[in-house]
Design a protein around this motif. Structure first.
Motif, PDB file in Angstrom:
ATOM      1  N   THR A 108      -2.559  -2.438  -5.170  1.00 50.34           N
ATOM      2  CA  THR A 108      -3.855  -3.119  -5.257  1.00 50.34           C
ATOM      3  C   THR A 108      -4.546  -3.110  -3.895  1.00 50.34           C
ATOM      4  OG1 THR A 108      -2.954  -5.241  -4.608  1.00 50.34           O
ATOM      5  CG2 THR A 108      -2.861  -4.686  -6.962  1.00 50.34           C
ATOM      6  N   LYS A 109      -5.817  -3.498  -3.935  1.00 55.19           N
ATOM      7  CA  LYS A 109      -6.565  -3.661  -2.687  1.00 55.19           C
ATOM      8  C   LYS A 109      -5.894  -4.712  -1.789  1.00 55.19           C
ATOM      9  CE  LYS A 109     -11.369  -3.834  -1.133  1.00 55.19           C
ATOM     10  NZ  LYS A 109     -11.297  -4.928  -0.180  1.00 55.19           N
ATOM     11  N   GLY A 110      -5.307  -5.753  -2.459  1.00 51.86           N
ATOM     12  CA  GLY A 110      -4.604  -6.791  -1.695  1.00 51.86           C
ATOM     13  C   GLY A 110      -3.438  -6.221  -0.908  1.00 51.86           C
ATOM     14  N   ASP A 111      -2.659  -5.320  -1.534  1.00 51.28           N
ATOM     15  CA  ASP A 111      -1.554  -4.669  -0.810  1.00 51.28           C
ATOM     16  C   ASP A 111      -2.076  -3.951   0.427  1.00 51.28           C
ATOM     17  OD1 ASP A 111       0.236  -5.445  -2.729  1.00 51.28           O
ATOM     18  OD2 ASP A 111       0.172  -3.544  -3.834  1.00 51.28           O
ATOM     19  N   HIS A 112      -3.169  -3.220   0.218  1.00 52.51           N
ATOM     20  CA  HIS A 112      -3.735  -2.429   1.294  1.00 52.51           C
ATOM     21  C   HIS A 112      -4.165  -3.319   2.463  1.00 52.51           C
ATOM     22  CE1 HIS A 112      -5.700   0.977   3.119  1.00 52.51           C
ATOM     23  NE2 HIS A 112      -6.787   0.240   3.280  1.00 52.51           N
ATOM     24  N   GLU A 113      -4.838  -4.426   2.113  1.00 49.84           N
ATOM     25  CA  GLU A 113      -5.287  -5.349   3.164  1.00 49.84           C
ATOM     26  C   GLU A 113      -4.094  -5.972   3.887  1.00 49.84           C
ATOM     27  OE1 GLU A 113      -8.351  -5.971   4.377  1.00 49.84           O
ATOM     28  OE2 GLU A 113      -8.893  -4.259   3.123  1.00 49.84           O
ATOM     29  N   ALA A 114      -3.058  -6.338   3.112  1.00 54.76           N
ATOM     30  CA  ALA A 114      -1.871  -6.946   3.726  1.00 54.76           C
ATOM     31  C   ALA A 114      -1.214  -5.952   4.674  1.00 54.76           C
ATOM     32  CB  ALA A 114      -0.883  -7.382   2.641  1.00 54.76           C
ATOM     33  N   ARG A 160      -3.133  -5.743   7.853  1.00 53.61           N
ATOM     34  CA  ARG A 160      -2.856  -6.895   8.730  1.00 53.61           C
ATOM     35  C   ARG A 160      -1.515  -6.717   9.448  1.00 53.61           C
ATOM     36  NH1 ARG A 160      -5.143 -10.005   4.640  1.00 53.61           N
ATOM     37  NH2 ARG A 160      -3.102 -10.556   3.798  1.00 53.61           N
TER      38      ARG A 160
END
Lengths: 203, 203
Positions: free
Chosen positions: B4-10, B13
Protein backbone atom coordinates in the motif's frame (compact mmCIF):
# COMPACT_ATOMS: atom_id res chain seq x y z
CA UNK A 1 73.53 9.66 -11.05
CA UNK A 2 72.21 8.69 -7.63
CA UNK A 3 69.41 10.84 -6.30
CA UNK A 4 70.53 13.23 -3.58
CA UNK A 5 68.95 14.21 -0.30
CA UNK A 6 68.19 17.54 -1.96
CA UNK A 7 66.11 15.80 -4.65
CA UNK A 8 64.22 13.97 -1.96
CA UNK A 9 63.48 17.16 -0.01
CA UNK A 10 62.41 18.97 -3.17
CA UNK A 11 60.04 16.14 -4.04
CA UNK A 12 58.56 16.21 -0.54
CA UNK A 13 57.94 19.95 -0.89
CA UNK A 14 56.20 19.31 -4.22
CA UNK A 15 54.02 16.63 -2.64
CA UNK A 16 53.13 18.94 0.26
CA UNK A 17 52.22 21.74 -2.13
CA UNK A 18 50.02 19.38 -4.16
CA UNK A 19 48.23 18.02 -1.06
CA UNK A 20 47.65 21.60 0.14
CA UNK A 21 46.30 22.72 -3.23
CA UNK A 22 43.85 19.81 -3.39
CA UNK A 23 42.62 20.49 0.16
CA UNK A 24 42.22 24.22 -0.43
CA UNK A 25 40.15 23.70 -3.58
CA UNK A 26 38.28 20.43 -2.94
CA UNK A 27 38.33 20.02 0.82
CA UNK A 28 39.01 16.82 2.69
CA UNK A 29 36.08 15.22 0.87
CA UNK A 30 38.05 15.64 -2.37
CA UNK A 31 41.42 14.62 -0.96
CA UNK A 32 42.32 11.40 -2.80
CA UNK A 33 45.57 9.88 -4.04
CA UNK A 34 44.25 10.32 -7.56
CA UNK A 35 43.59 14.06 -7.07
CA UNK A 36 47.01 14.65 -5.50
CA UNK A 37 48.70 12.67 -8.31
CA UNK A 38 46.88 14.75 -10.94
CA UNK A 39 47.87 18.00 -9.18
CA UNK A 40 51.48 16.81 -9.03
CA UNK A 41 51.52 15.51 -12.60
CA UNK A 42 52.61 12.12 -11.27
CA UNK A 43 51.20 8.60 -11.22
CA UNK A 44 49.04 7.29 -8.40
CA UNK A 45 51.68 4.58 -8.04
CA UNK A 46 54.35 7.13 -7.12
CA UNK A 47 52.01 8.63 -4.51
CA UNK A 48 51.51 5.26 -2.78
CA UNK A 49 55.25 5.43 -2.01
CA UNK A 50 54.45 8.42 0.21
CA UNK A 51 50.96 7.43 1.31
CA UNK A 52 50.36 3.66 1.40
CA UNK A 53 46.77 4.20 2.60
CA UNK A 54 44.03 6.83 2.48
CA UNK A 55 44.44 7.14 6.24
CA UNK A 56 48.14 7.96 5.82
CA UNK A 57 47.24 10.71 3.35
CA UNK A 58 44.66 12.13 5.80
CA UNK A 59 47.16 12.06 8.68
CA UNK A 60 49.75 13.81 6.50
CA UNK A 61 47.22 16.44 5.47
CA UNK A 62 46.23 17.18 9.07
CA UNK A 63 49.87 17.44 10.07
CA UNK A 64 50.56 19.76 7.13
CA UNK A 65 47.61 21.93 8.18
CA UNK A 66 48.95 22.21 11.71
CA UNK A 67 52.52 22.98 10.57
CA UNK A 68 51.31 25.67 8.16
CA UNK A 69 49.12 27.18 10.85
CA UNK A 70 51.98 27.31 13.36
CA UNK A 71 54.34 28.78 10.73
CA UNK A 72 52.03 31.52 9.51
CA UNK A 73 53.09 35.13 10.10
CA UNK A 74 51.50 36.77 13.14
CA UNK A 75 50.68 40.36 13.90
CA UNK A 76 52.59 41.80 16.83
CA UNK A 77 51.61 45.44 16.96
CA UNK A 78 51.01 46.17 20.58
CA UNK A 79 49.97 45.12 24.05
CA UNK A 80 46.73 44.90 25.99
CA UNK A 81 43.61 45.31 23.86
CA UNK A 82 45.71 45.82 20.71
CA UNK A 83 47.42 42.46 21.24
CA UNK A 84 44.03 40.78 21.83
CA UNK A 85 42.76 42.34 18.59
CA UNK A 86 45.89 41.17 16.73
CA UNK A 87 45.35 37.58 17.88
CA UNK A 88 41.77 37.68 16.58
CA UNK A 89 42.79 39.31 13.27
CA UNK A 90 45.39 36.54 12.82
CA UNK A 91 42.55 33.98 12.70
CA UNK A 92 40.37 35.72 10.10
CA UNK A 93 40.55 35.02 6.32
CA UNK A 94 41.85 38.48 5.43
CA UNK A 95 44.36 37.28 2.79
CA UNK A 96 44.20 34.57 0.17
CA UNK A 97 46.68 32.48 2.17
CA UNK A 98 44.60 32.81 5.35
CA UNK A 99 41.47 32.02 3.32
CA UNK A 100 43.05 28.77 2.07
CA UNK A 101 44.08 27.81 5.60
CA UNK A 102 40.64 28.50 7.00
CA UNK A 103 39.03 26.64 4.11
CA UNK A 104 41.11 23.60 5.00
CA UNK A 105 40.39 23.94 8.73
CA UNK A 106 36.62 24.16 8.21
CA UNK A 107 36.78 21.29 5.76
CA UNK A 108 38.67 19.17 8.29
CA UNK A 109 35.92 19.50 10.90
CA UNK A 110 33.83 16.77 9.27
CA UNK A 111 36.69 14.25 9.40
CA UNK A 112 37.68 15.41 12.89
CA UNK A 113 34.16 15.08 14.34
CA UNK A 114 33.90 11.51 12.96
CA UNK A 115 36.96 10.32 14.85
CA UNK A 116 37.00 10.43 18.69
CA UNK A 117 40.81 10.77 18.86
CA UNK A 118 40.77 13.65 16.37
CA UNK A 119 37.83 15.28 18.15
CA UNK A 120 39.81 15.21 21.41
CA UNK A 121 42.88 16.58 19.63
CA UNK A 122 40.88 19.46 18.12
CA UNK A 123 39.22 20.18 21.47
CA UNK A 124 42.68 20.39 23.04
CA UNK A 125 43.92 22.78 20.33
CA UNK A 126 40.91 25.05 20.70
CA UNK A 127 41.32 25.04 24.48
CA UNK A 128 44.96 26.11 23.99
CA UNK A 129 43.77 28.89 21.67
CA UNK A 130 41.29 30.08 24.30
CA UNK A 131 44.02 30.03 26.95
CA UNK A 132 46.25 32.24 24.78
CA UNK A 133 43.33 34.64 24.26
CA UNK A 134 42.52 34.55 27.98
CA UNK A 135 46.04 35.74 28.82
CA UNK A 136 45.64 38.68 26.42
CA UNK A 137 42.21 39.54 27.84
CA UNK A 138 43.66 39.53 31.37
CA UNK A 139 46.49 41.83 30.24
CA UNK A 140 43.96 44.21 28.65
CA UNK A 141 41.94 44.14 31.87
CA UNK A 142 45.07 45.02 33.87
CA UNK A 143 45.39 48.08 31.63
CA UNK A 144 41.72 48.96 32.21
CA UNK A 145 40.91 48.43 28.52
CA UNK A 146 38.46 45.57 29.02
CA UNK A 147 35.77 44.95 31.64
CA UNK A 148 36.64 43.18 34.90
CA UNK A 149 34.57 40.05 34.05
CA UNK A 150 35.92 36.50 33.87
CA UNK A 151 38.68 36.59 31.22
CA UNK A 152 38.05 32.93 30.31
CA UNK A 153 34.44 33.79 29.44
CA UNK A 154 35.49 36.76 27.30
CA UNK A 155 38.14 34.61 25.56
CA UNK A 156 35.65 31.80 24.81
CA UNK A 157 33.14 34.33 23.49
CA UNK A 158 35.73 36.01 21.25
CA UNK A 159 36.93 32.66 19.89
CA UNK A 160 33.34 31.75 19.03
CA UNK A 161 32.85 35.10 17.32
CA UNK A 162 35.89 34.81 15.06
CA UNK A 163 35.30 31.12 14.21
CA UNK A 164 31.75 31.89 13.14
CA UNK A 165 32.95 34.89 11.15
CA UNK A 166 35.45 32.62 9.38
CA UNK A 167 32.59 30.32 8.32
CA UNK A 168 30.43 33.23 7.14
CA UNK A 169 33.30 34.73 5.15
CA UNK A 170 34.16 31.42 3.47
CA UNK A 171 30.60 30.89 2.28
CA UNK A 172 29.96 34.49 1.29
CA UNK A 173 33.21 36.34 0.54
CA UNK A 174 31.38 39.13 -1.29
CA UNK A 175 29.26 39.89 1.81
CA UNK A 176 32.32 39.55 4.09
CA UNK A 177 35.31 41.15 2.34
CA UNK A 178 38.33 41.82 4.60
CA UNK A 179 37.22 45.36 5.50
CA UNK A 180 33.79 44.08 6.59
CA UNK A 181 35.39 41.38 8.74
CA UNK A 182 37.59 43.98 10.44
CA UNK A 183 34.59 46.28 10.91
CA UNK A 184 32.62 43.45 12.56
CA UNK A 185 35.56 42.56 14.81
CA UNK A 186 36.00 46.19 15.84
CA UNK A 187 32.26 46.44 16.54
CA UNK A 188 32.56 43.35 18.71
CA UNK A 189 35.49 44.83 20.62
CA UNK A 190 33.75 48.20 20.95
CA UNK A 191 30.83 46.50 22.70
CA UNK A 192 33.25 44.86 25.16
CA UNK A 193 34.97 48.20 25.77
CA UNK A 194 31.66 50.00 26.23
CA UNK A 195 30.67 47.35 28.77
CA UNK A 196 33.80 48.32 30.73
CA UNK A 197 32.83 51.99 30.54
CA UNK A 198 29.28 51.15 31.61
CA UNK A 199 30.57 49.15 34.59
CA UNK A 200 32.77 52.03 35.69
CA UNK A 201 29.94 54.52 35.25
CA UNK A 202 27.49 52.45 37.26
CA UNK A 203 29.84 51.21 40.04
CA UNK B 1 -1.22 -8.64 -0.92
CA UNK B 2 -0.14 -5.58 -2.89
CA UNK B 3 1.96 -3.08 -1.00
CA UNK B 4 0.00 0.00 0.00
CA UNK B 5 0.89 3.66 -0.14
CA UNK B 6 1.17 3.45 3.67
CA UNK B 7 3.92 0.82 3.38
CA UNK B 8 5.77 3.03 0.96
CA UNK B 9 5.54 6.07 3.23
CA UNK B 10 6.64 4.01 6.26
CA UNK B 11 9.64 2.72 4.33
CA UNK B 12 10.57 6.26 3.29
CA UNK B 13 10.44 7.34 6.92
CA UNK B 14 12.72 4.43 7.85
CA UNK B 15 15.16 5.39 5.11
CA UNK B 16 15.16 9.02 6.26
CA UNK B 17 15.79 7.98 9.85
CA UNK B 18 18.70 5.76 8.77
CA UNK B 19 20.27 8.51 6.61
CA UNK B 20 19.92 10.96 9.52
CA UNK B 21 21.47 8.54 12.01
CA UNK B 22 24.46 7.89 9.75
CA UNK B 23 25.00 11.65 9.20
CA UNK B 24 24.70 12.47 12.90
CA UNK B 25 27.26 9.84 13.91
CA UNK B 26 29.66 9.68 10.95
CA UNK B 27 29.16 12.97 9.14
CA UNK B 28 28.92 13.43 5.40
CA UNK B 29 32.34 11.82 5.04
CA UNK B 30 30.80 8.59 6.37
CA UNK B 31 27.55 8.83 4.43
CA UNK B 32 27.61 5.85 2.05
CA UNK B 33 24.95 3.52 0.66
CA UNK B 34 26.64 0.71 2.58
CA UNK B 35 26.43 2.60 5.91
CA UNK B 36 22.76 3.52 5.38
CA UNK B 37 21.94 -0.07 4.40
CA UNK B 38 23.64 -1.39 7.55
CA UNK B 39 21.76 1.14 9.71
CA UNK B 40 18.49 0.12 8.06
CA UNK B 41 19.22 -3.62 8.22
CA UNK B 42 18.68 -3.77 4.45
CA UNK B 43 20.75 -4.67 1.42
CA UNK B 44 22.73 -2.10 -0.54
CA UNK B 45 20.69 -3.25 -3.54
CA UNK B 46 17.45 -2.06 -1.94
CA UNK B 47 19.05 1.33 -1.21
CA UNK B 48 19.98 1.83 -4.87
CA UNK B 49 16.23 1.85 -5.55
CA UNK B 50 16.06 5.08 -3.54
CA UNK B 51 19.50 6.45 -4.38
CA UNK B 52 20.85 5.37 -7.77
CA UNK B 53 24.05 7.39 -7.20
CA UNK B 54 26.16 8.76 -4.36
CA UNK B 55 25.18 12.22 -5.57
CA UNK B 56 21.48 11.35 -5.19
CA UNK B 57 22.13 10.23 -1.62
CA UNK B 58 23.99 13.48 -0.87
CA UNK B 59 21.17 15.58 -2.36
CA UNK B 60 18.61 13.65 -0.34
CA UNK B 61 20.65 14.14 2.85
CA UNK B 62 20.96 17.90 2.29
CA UNK B 63 17.23 18.14 1.64
CA UNK B 64 16.49 16.12 4.78
CA UNK B 65 18.75 18.43 6.78
CA UNK B 66 16.91 21.49 5.51
CA UNK B 67 13.46 19.98 6.16
CA UNK B 68 14.40 18.94 9.71
CA UNK B 69 15.84 22.39 10.37
CA UNK B 70 12.69 24.13 9.15
CA UNK B 71 10.46 21.75 11.14
CA UNK B 72 12.31 22.07 14.45
CA UNK B 73 10.47 23.63 17.39
CA UNK B 74 11.21 27.32 17.95
CA UNK B 75 11.16 29.43 21.06
CA UNK B 76 8.59 32.21 21.00
CA UNK B 77 8.78 33.82 24.40
CA UNK B 78 8.70 37.49 23.75
CA UNK B 79 9.43 40.49 21.63
CA UNK B 80 12.33 42.87 21.16
CA UNK B 81 15.57 41.73 22.76
CA UNK B 82 13.88 38.57 24.15
CA UNK B 83 12.84 37.54 20.62
CA UNK B 84 16.39 38.18 19.36
CA UNK B 85 17.75 36.03 22.19
CA UNK B 86 15.22 33.28 21.38
CA UNK B 87 16.33 33.19 17.75
CA UNK B 88 19.96 32.77 18.83
CA UNK B 89 19.10 30.10 21.44
CA UNK B 90 17.23 28.20 18.71
CA UNK B 91 20.51 27.77 16.82
CA UNK B 92 22.63 26.45 19.71
CA UNK B 93 23.13 22.73 20.47
CA UNK B 94 21.27 22.83 23.79
CA UNK B 95 19.48 19.48 23.35
CA UNK B 96 20.56 16.16 21.87
CA UNK B 97 18.32 16.76 18.86
CA UNK B 98 19.80 20.21 18.26
CA UNK B 99 23.29 18.74 18.74
CA UNK B 100 22.61 16.15 16.03
CA UNK B 101 21.31 18.83 13.65
CA UNK B 102 24.30 21.06 14.24
CA UNK B 103 26.66 18.12 13.87
CA UNK B 104 25.14 17.44 10.45
CA UNK B 105 25.25 21.12 9.45
CA UNK B 106 28.93 21.50 10.38
CA UNK B 107 29.72 18.23 8.65
CA UNK B 108 27.95 19.41 5.49
CA UNK B 109 30.19 22.51 5.20
CA UNK B 110 33.00 20.49 3.61
CA UNK B 111 30.76 19.14 0.86
CA UNK B 112 29.06 22.54 0.45
CA UNK B 113 32.33 24.47 0.10
CA UNK B 114 33.52 22.03 -2.60
CA UNK B 115 30.53 22.71 -4.84
CA UNK B 116 29.94 26.25 -6.20
CA UNK B 117 26.16 25.73 -6.49
CA UNK B 118 25.94 24.45 -2.92
CA UNK B 119 28.19 27.26 -1.68
CA UNK B 120 25.84 29.80 -3.26
CA UNK B 121 22.83 28.01 -1.77
CA UNK B 122 24.38 28.05 1.73
CA UNK B 123 25.37 31.71 1.35
CA UNK B 124 21.75 32.49 0.44
CA UNK B 125 20.43 30.59 3.49
CA UNK B 126 22.83 32.34 5.86
CA UNK B 127 21.90 35.71 4.34
CA UNK B 128 18.23 34.88 5.00
CA UNK B 129 19.13 33.95 8.58
CA UNK B 130 20.92 37.29 9.02
CA UNK B 131 17.91 39.13 7.59
CA UNK B 132 15.60 37.46 10.13
CA UNK B 133 18.01 38.42 12.92
CA UNK B 134 18.28 41.97 11.53
CA UNK B 135 14.50 42.41 11.81
CA UNK B 136 14.62 41.32 15.45
CA UNK B 137 17.56 43.64 16.19
CA UNK B 138 15.67 46.54 14.62
CA UNK B 139 12.61 45.73 16.76
CA UNK B 140 14.79 45.64 19.90
CA UNK B 141 16.31 48.98 18.88
CA UNK B 142 12.83 50.45 18.49
CA UNK B 143 12.18 49.42 22.09
CA UNK B 144 15.46 51.03 23.19
CA UNK B 145 16.89 47.63 24.23
CA UNK B 146 19.78 47.60 21.75
CA UNK B 147 22.14 50.33 20.58
CA UNK B 148 21.21 52.51 17.61
CA UNK B 149 23.97 51.10 15.36
CA UNK B 150 23.44 49.39 11.99
CA UNK B 151 21.12 46.43 12.71
CA UNK B 152 22.64 44.45 9.81
CA UNK B 153 26.07 44.72 11.44
CA UNK B 154 24.73 43.57 14.80
CA UNK B 155 22.86 40.67 13.14
CA UNK B 156 25.95 39.52 11.20
CA UNK B 157 28.03 39.72 14.38
CA UNK B 158 25.50 37.73 16.39
CA UNK B 159 25.22 35.07 13.68
CA UNK B 160 29.00 34.72 13.68
CA UNK B 161 29.02 34.41 17.46
CA UNK B 162 26.45 31.61 17.62
CA UNK B 163 27.90 29.68 14.66
CA UNK B 164 31.34 29.70 16.27
CA UNK B 165 29.83 28.68 19.60
CA UNK B 166 28.13 25.74 17.84
CA UNK B 167 31.53 24.58 16.54
CA UNK B 168 33.18 24.95 19.96
CA UNK B 169 30.37 23.06 21.69
CA UNK B 170 30.46 20.20 19.16
CA UNK B 171 34.20 19.67 19.62
CA UNK B 172 34.20 20.14 23.39
CA UNK B 173 30.78 19.43 24.92
CA UNK B 174 32.22 19.10 28.41
CA UNK B 175 33.68 22.64 28.23
CA UNK B 176 30.48 23.98 26.63
CA UNK B 177 27.49 22.33 28.34
CA UNK B 178 24.12 23.99 27.67
CA UNK B 179 24.32 26.27 30.72
CA UNK B 180 27.76 27.53 29.63
CA UNK B 181 26.47 28.22 26.11
CA UNK B 182 23.56 30.24 27.52
CA UNK B 183 25.93 32.09 29.88
CA UNK B 184 28.18 33.02 26.94
CA UNK B 185 25.21 34.16 24.85
CA UNK B 186 23.88 36.27 27.71
CA UNK B 187 27.35 37.77 28.21
CA UNK B 188 27.41 38.61 24.51
CA UNK B 189 23.98 40.27 24.72
CA UNK B 190 24.92 42.10 27.92
CA UNK B 191 27.86 43.73 26.11
CA UNK B 192 25.51 44.90 23.33
CA UNK B 193 23.06 46.27 25.90
CA UNK B 194 25.83 48.01 27.83
CA UNK B 195 26.98 49.60 24.57
CA UNK B 196 23.48 51.07 24.26
CA UNK B 197 23.70 52.40 27.83
CA UNK B 198 27.14 53.83 27.15
CA UNK B 199 25.92 55.55 23.97
CA UNK B 200 23.03 57.10 25.81
CA UNK B 201 25.28 58.24 28.64
CA UNK B 202 27.81 59.84 26.31
CA UNK B 203 25.36 61.32 23.77
Amino acid sequence: MPRTKGDHEARRRDVSAAVWQVMATRGFAGLTLRAVAAELGATTGLLTHYFPTKRALLAYALDLLERRTLARPRRDAGQGLAAFRDALLDILPLTSGATDSNRVWVSSWDAALCDPALTADYARKYAQGRERLRARVAAAQDLGELPPGDPARIAASAQSFVLGLVVQALFDPSAFPPERQVELLDGYLAALTAEAGSDRGGG
